[in-house]
Design an enzyme around this catalytic site. Structure first.
Site, short mmCIF file in Angstrom:
data_model
loop_
_atom_site.label_atom_id
_atom_site.label_comp_id
_atom_site.label_asym_id
_atom_site.label_seq_id
_atom_site.Cartn_x
_atom_site.Cartn_y
_atom_site.Cartn_z
N THR A 24 -17.23 -16.39 2.42
CA THR A 24 -16.73 -15.32 1.53
C THR A 24 -16.76 -15.77 0.09
O THR A 24 -17.17 -15.02 -0.81
CB THR A 24 -15.31 -14.91 1.94
OG1 THR A 24 -15.34 -14.33 3.26
CG2 THR A 24 -14.72 -13.91 0.96
N GLN A 71 -24.96 -14.44 9.76
CA GLN A 71 -25.21 -14.26 11.19
C GLN A 71 -26.57 -14.77 11.63
O GLN A 71 -26.74 -15.21 12.77
CB GLN A 71 -25.08 -12.78 11.56
CG GLN A 71 -23.68 -12.23 11.45
CD GLN A 71 -22.71 -12.85 12.43
OE1 GLN A 71 -23.09 -13.35 13.48
NE2 GLN A 71 -21.42 -12.85 12.09
N CYS A 97 -10.13 2.38 16.17
CA CYS A 97 -8.67 2.43 16.22
C CYS A 97 -8.13 1.04 16.48
O CYS A 97 -8.22 0.54 17.60
CB CYS A 97 -8.25 3.38 17.33
SG CYS A 97 -6.62 4.07 17.12
#
Length: 459
Positions: free
Chosen positions: A70, A177, A320
């Site tokens: 990051t 990735q 969700c």
């Protein structure tokens, strides 16, 4: 326990463990010092940089080590934008980038810059033509991941890089990735990656900036890592990261072929074992170890908990979640079913027997969750009313879709069901349900509370 979530973080590779332990005794000193211990540390750091640069496909003096993937992304975006500030403050990103890229884009937008988000198709891939069309005279930087972290789809990086080069715009590639499977092709300008994705220790990132790319590191000046990654280098961790990257790339061809066969088995068999499932992502242009599918009438988090109890660690980009209650931005951009999402990413050495046991356990887990939620079962059509209204206000995914599925048989072919819902996921999942079940999604209408989603029964 079968760990099937290396897309989040991979177990420490044996080579990384060996390198880490060995370098703890040799790499503790300050590599900037000229005495014996400092020289030893410098030799280790230089050797790790050369090994990592070879794996990335760049020069050693183009690569620095950061404190995370990051941090590498944020430093790359900030440095490239600052280096090209005279050109403009326009940034191009894809809609399915990792959150680190999207957060950097949001920061630019909040600071008065402009951002263009490139859409993807249903497989999760961008169009090279769309990227080329988005480039403007004031475009300072374009960003594109090499492969998606949620669905595994590989992006046309080489083609996009060529389009960017023709327009004079640098391209930043998030290779977190894909880098374990080999260097990223094409004429990219900047690249970021994270060691814990390939079995290196956490807390190590890579940032490569090609020679000739205008780049101005942000923040206070620091003499470490060419001024692009301030702070004392964690040499043992860096050595372990570089050693494990070289090791996994050496294994990539053989292990990739083996894992691709296993993920292809999951892709092919899950729809037959579990009703109402959509396998997402490109079936061909994808990472070899990753497969993602979405199940109707369940929420991903509950499925994950039940699979964990059965001995499987998987992940979800569910619409969700207990933390956000918001849809996955990747699945949303793809326009696919977002509820009940399960991501399986296999580690090196995964056994065929483990995958077979997963396929044995999965149907019972999904069936049990559906039963708990009161999901519909197949029944004869009743066709009693030409139109129905379902009040699902206050209900979270996947309940609005479950309520729709329960009553669609109560209207005749040509009749409509209107679902009232205030959950954001309904905007994605009701159209996705219609496509999966061969029903017509009429559209969304305003309502006093939430929205009204109209579905016409087609069969």
């Amino acid at each position: 326990m079968s760990y099937f979530d290396v897309a989040s973080s991979a177990p420490l590779h044996p080579v990384a463990r060996q390198a880490l332990q060995a370098s703890l005794d040799e790499g503790w000193a300050d590599p900037a010092r000229l005495y014996r211990e400092g020289r030893r540390a410098r030799l280790l750091l230089d050797a790790a940089r050369e090994a990592a640069a070879d794996a990335v496909g760049c020069r050693p003096d183009e690569l620095v080590f950061t404190s995370s993937g990051t941090r590498a992304v944020h430093s790359a975006v900030a440095g490239a934008l600052a280096g090209r500030r005279r050109v403009g403050r326009h940034l191009v990103v894809s809609a399915v980038e990792h959150s680190s890229v999207l957060h950097a884009a949001a920061a630019l937008d909040a600071d008065g810059g402009t951002v263009t988000e490139i859409p993807v198709d249903r497989s999760g891939a961008v169009s090279t033509a769309a990227y080329a069309a988005a480039l403007r005279p004031d475009t300072a930087l374009a960003c594109l991941q090499s492969a998606n972290h949620e669905v595994g789809t590989e992006q046309p990086v080489a083609d996009v890089a060529s389009a960017c080069r023709a327009a004079g715009v640098p391209l930043l590639v998030d290779a977190a990735q894909s880098l374990p499977w080999g260097p990223v092709g094409g004429q990219w300008s900047l690249l970021a990656a994270s060691a814990h994705k390939w079995g290196g220790p956490a807390g190590v990132g890579l940032l490569a900036v090609r020679k000739g790319v205008r780049f101005a590191a942000q923040g206070p000046a620091d003499e470490r890592e060419s001024g692009r990654a301030p702070g004392f280098e964690n040499i043992p961790a860096v050595v372990a990261a570089a050693a494990s990257l070289r090791a996994v790339q050496a294994e990539a061809a053989e292990e990739g072929a083996r894992l691709r066969e296993l993920t292809e088995r999951i892709r092919a068999r899950v729809p037959g074992l579990v009703p109402d499932v959509e396998v997402v992502g490109d079936p061909e242009r994808r990472l070899p170890h990753l497969v993602t599918f979405s199940c109707l009438y369940v929420d991903g988090e509950t499925v994950l908990h039940e699979l964990d109890r059965a001995g499987f660690s998987v992940s979800s980009g569910s619409s969700c979640t207990s933390s956000t209650l918001t849809p996955s931005h990747v699945l949303k951009a793809m326009g696919v079913l977002s509820e009940g999402n399960v991501r399986v990413s296999l580690p090196r050495g995964t056994r065929e027997a483990d995958v077979e046991r997963f396929l044995e356990v999965l149907p019972g887990v999904v069936s049990g969750v559906r039963e708990q939620l009161g999901a519909p079962v197949a029944s004869a059509a009743r066709a009693e009313s030409a139109s129905l209204v379902v009040d699902a206000l206050g209900k979270r995914c996947p309940l609005p879709v479950i309520e729709l599925a329960k009553v669609i048989g109560d209207v005749p072919v040509g009749g409509t069901v209107t679902v009232l819902a205030d959950d954001e996921a309904a905007r994605l999942d009701i159209p996705a349900w219609c496509e999966m079940r061969g029903q017509e999604y009429v559209g969304e209408e305003p309502a006093d509370h939430g929205s009204a989603y109209v579905v016409r029964r087609s069969s």
